[in-house]
Design a protein around this motif. Structure first.
Motif, PDB file in Angstrom:
ATOM      1  N   GLU A   1       0.826  -1.211   0.000  1.00  0.00           N
ATOM      2  CA  GLU A   1       0.000   0.000   0.000  1.00  0.00           C
ATOM      3  C   GLU A   1       0.861   1.262   0.000  1.00  0.00           C
ATOM      4  O   GLU A   1       0.520   2.263  -0.632  1.00  0.00           O
ATOM      5  CB  GLU A   1      -0.935   0.000   1.223  1.00  0.00           C
ATOM      6  N   VAL A   2       1.990   1.205   0.727  1.00  0.00           N
ATOM      7  CA  VAL A   2       2.916   2.328   0.751  1.00  0.00           C
ATOM      8  C   VAL A   2       3.432   2.612  -0.667  1.00  0.00           C
ATOM      9  O   VAL A   2       3.416   3.756  -1.144  1.00  0.00           O
ATOM     10  CB  VAL A   2       4.108   2.009   1.686  1.00  0.00           C
ATOM     11  N   CYS A   3       3.908   1.569  -1.335  1.00  0.00           N
ATOM     12  CA  CYS A   3       4.446   1.739  -2.684  1.00  0.00           C
ATOM     13  C   CYS A   3       3.364   2.229  -3.643  1.00  0.00           C
ATOM     14  O   CYS A   3       3.618   3.096  -4.495  1.00  0.00           O
ATOM     15  CB  CYS A   3       5.031   0.413  -3.179  1.00  0.00           C
ATOM     16  N   TYR A   4       2.154   1.689  -3.499  1.00  0.00           N
ATOM     17  CA  TYR A   4       1.066   2.092  -4.391  1.00  0.00           C
ATOM     18  C   TYR A   4       0.667   3.550  -4.162  1.00  0.00           C
ATOM     19  O   TYR A   4       0.433   4.300  -5.119  1.00  0.00           O
ATOM     20  CB  TYR A   4      -0.141   1.182  -4.173  1.00  0.00           C
ATOM     21  N   GLU A   5       0.604   3.942  -2.900  1.00  0.00           N
ATOM     22  CA  GLU A   5       0.227   5.322  -2.579  1.00  0.00           C
ATOM     23  C   GLU A   5       1.205   6.312  -3.205  1.00  0.00           C
ATOM     24  O   GLU A   5       0.807   7.328  -3.795  1.00  0.00           O
ATOM     25  CB  GLU A   5       0.186   5.515  -1.061  1.00  0.00           C
ATOM     26  N   LEU A   6       2.510   5.992  -3.092  1.00  0.00           N
ATOM     27  CA  LEU A   6       3.519   6.883  -3.667  1.00  0.00           C
ATOM     28  C   LEU A   6       3.527   6.824  -5.192  1.00  0.00           C
ATOM     29  O   LEU A   6       3.682   7.841  -5.863  1.00  0.00           O
ATOM     30  CB  LEU A   6       4.904   6.516  -3.134  1.00  0.00           C
ATOM     31  N   TYR A   7       3.346   5.605  -5.742  1.00  0.00           N
ATOM     32  CA  TYR A   7       3.358   5.481  -7.210  1.00  0.00           C
ATOM     33  C   TYR A   7       2.172   6.232  -7.815  1.00  0.00           C
ATOM     34  O   TYR A   7       2.302   6.860  -8.870  1.00  0.00           O
ATOM     35  CB  TYR A   7       3.315   4.013  -7.615  1.00  0.00           C
ATOM     36  N   ARG A   8       1.045   6.172  -7.156  1.00  0.00           N
ATOM     37  CA  ARG A   8      -0.135   6.882  -7.649  1.00  0.00           C
ATOM     38  C   ARG A   8       0.110   8.391  -7.646  1.00  0.00           C
ATOM     39  O   ARG A   8      -0.383   9.110  -8.521  1.00  0.00           O
ATOM     40  CB  ARG A   8      -1.344   6.544  -6.773  1.00  0.00           C
ATOM     41  N   ARG A   9       0.922   8.857  -6.699  1.00  0.00           N
ATOM     42  CA  ARG A   9       1.213  10.286  -6.611  1.00  0.00           C
ATOM     43  C   ARG A   9       2.339  10.703  -7.557  1.00  0.00           C
ATOM     44  O   ARG A   9       2.259  11.747  -8.209  1.00  0.00           O
ATOM     45  CB  ARG A   9       1.597  10.650  -5.170  1.00  0.00           C
ATOM     46  N   GLU A  10       3.372   9.861  -7.652  1.00  0.00           N
ATOM     47  CA  GLU A  10       4.562  10.237  -8.416  1.00  0.00           C
ATOM     48  C   GLU A  10       4.514   9.788  -9.876  1.00  0.00           C
ATOM     49  O   GLU A  10       5.183  10.375 -10.727  1.00  0.00           O
ATOM     50  CB  GLU A  10       5.818   9.654  -7.750  1.00  0.00           C
ATOM     51  N   LYS A  11       3.760   8.674 -10.154  1.00  0.00           N
ATOM     52  CA  LYS A  11       3.655   8.126 -11.521  1.00  0.00           C
ATOM     53  C   LYS A  11       5.022   7.740 -12.097  1.00  0.00           C
ATOM     54  O   LYS A  11       5.222   7.748 -13.318  1.00  0.00           O
ATOM     55  CB  LYS A  11       2.996   9.143 -12.471  1.00  0.00           C
ATOM     56  N   ASN A  12       5.966   7.370 -11.216  1.00  0.00           N
ATOM     57  CA  ASN A  12       7.318   7.063 -11.679  1.00  0.00           C
ATOM     58  C   ASN A  12       7.986   6.117 -10.682  1.00  0.00           C
ATOM     59  O   ASN A  12       8.155   6.460  -9.507  1.00  0.00           O
ATOM     60  CB  ASN A  12       8.124   8.364 -11.803  1.00  0.00           C
TER      61      ASN A  12
END
Length: 268
Positions: A114-125
């Motif tokens: 969930e941590v990785c997904y939350e950041l990926y959704r925000r950063e898209k990278n």
């Protein structure tokens, strides 16, 4: 991410002035697991690693070290060592909480995903996410993949029946064919580690092959042809650097490089 301002290192703060903020702390699973043992350790040795707090109007908001805080309360401590930060926004606080927990491998795989997904959704990278968390890109990819696993396979991971890496690998090789993955994973308890490693090799090469046949081949073929390659120092160092960057074993990187070359040049 802008570096937050540190107001004090390892200051002993009154516990009564610290307030845990749940939406800043990324750990949601296993918070209370093993607290009695941690409290006993704190009684004997003290808090060995400071918690992190944000100063706010004479009180402090806890955003890293929730278990250390709870165990200290249970141990009857009146103070706790803390790194004190100036006020920061919620996103930066969560990123710091994520980074510390992931680097210490203190999170449940579900929370890590969930941590990785939350950041990926925000950063898209992916590179940016890896940079923010201080981990490799393959680690981020692995835990993003974990989120796609069916619940029964996640449960096997939590019960230590299979690693996150192997669970995601089986799932990806099977192209999310749940029946195929279940058929293979159910056979793992009766297999040795070398047999499981061979099973993954055979499965990657022939993902459409019947599960029983793949397991039979993995158990029967005790010795795979072994080739020893002597690399010049420059290339040996490059292979080591690639292993660190990819969060993989050097042998796996070399094996895939040889397999890719053979396929590209029409030898297989």
């Amino acid at each position: 991410m802008e570096e937050p301002t540190i107001l004090g290192f390892e200051r002993e703060l009154p516990i009564e002035k610290i307030e845990p903020i749940t939406d800043l702390n990324v750990r949601t699973i296993g918070v209370h697991k093993g607290l009695e043992q941690l409290a006993a350790s704190i009684k004997q040795l003290g808090v060995l690693q400071p918690v992190s707090v944000i100063q706010k109007d004479g009180t402090y908001e806890l955003f890293v070290g929730q278990r250390r805080y709870l165990a200290s309360l249970q141990a009857g401590r009146k103070t706790i060592p803390a790194i004190v930060y100036a006020p920061m926004n919620k996103i930066n606080a969560r990123i710091r909480s994520m980074s510390e927990n992931i680097q210490r491998r203190a999170l449940d795989p579900e929370d890590t995903g969930e941590v990785c997904y939350e950041l990926y959704r925000r950063e898209k990278n992916l590179s940016r996410v890896a940079e923010l968390l201080g981990v490799s890109i393959p680690t981020v990819t692995k835990y993003l993949g974990y989120r796609t696993l069916p619940d029964w396979l996640k449960q096997i991971v939590l019960e230590r029946g299979i690693t996150v890496t192997k669970a995601v690998t089986f799932w990806n090789f099977a192209q999310h064919d749940e029946t195929k993955v279940r058929a293979l994973v159910e056979r793992l308890p009766s297999m040795t580690k070398p047999e499981i490693d061979r099973l993954l090799i055979f499965f990657e090469a022939s993902p459409e092959e019947d599960a029983d046949l793949l397991v039979e081949k993995a158990k029967k073929q005790r010795v795979l042809r072994r080739v020893i390659i002597h690399l010049p120092p420059r290339y040996a160092l490059g292979l080591s650097n690639a292993a660190v960057a990819k969060d993989a074993e050097p042998e796996d990187i070399a094996r895939h490089a040889v397999m890719d070359w053979l396929e590209e040049n029409g030898y297989v």
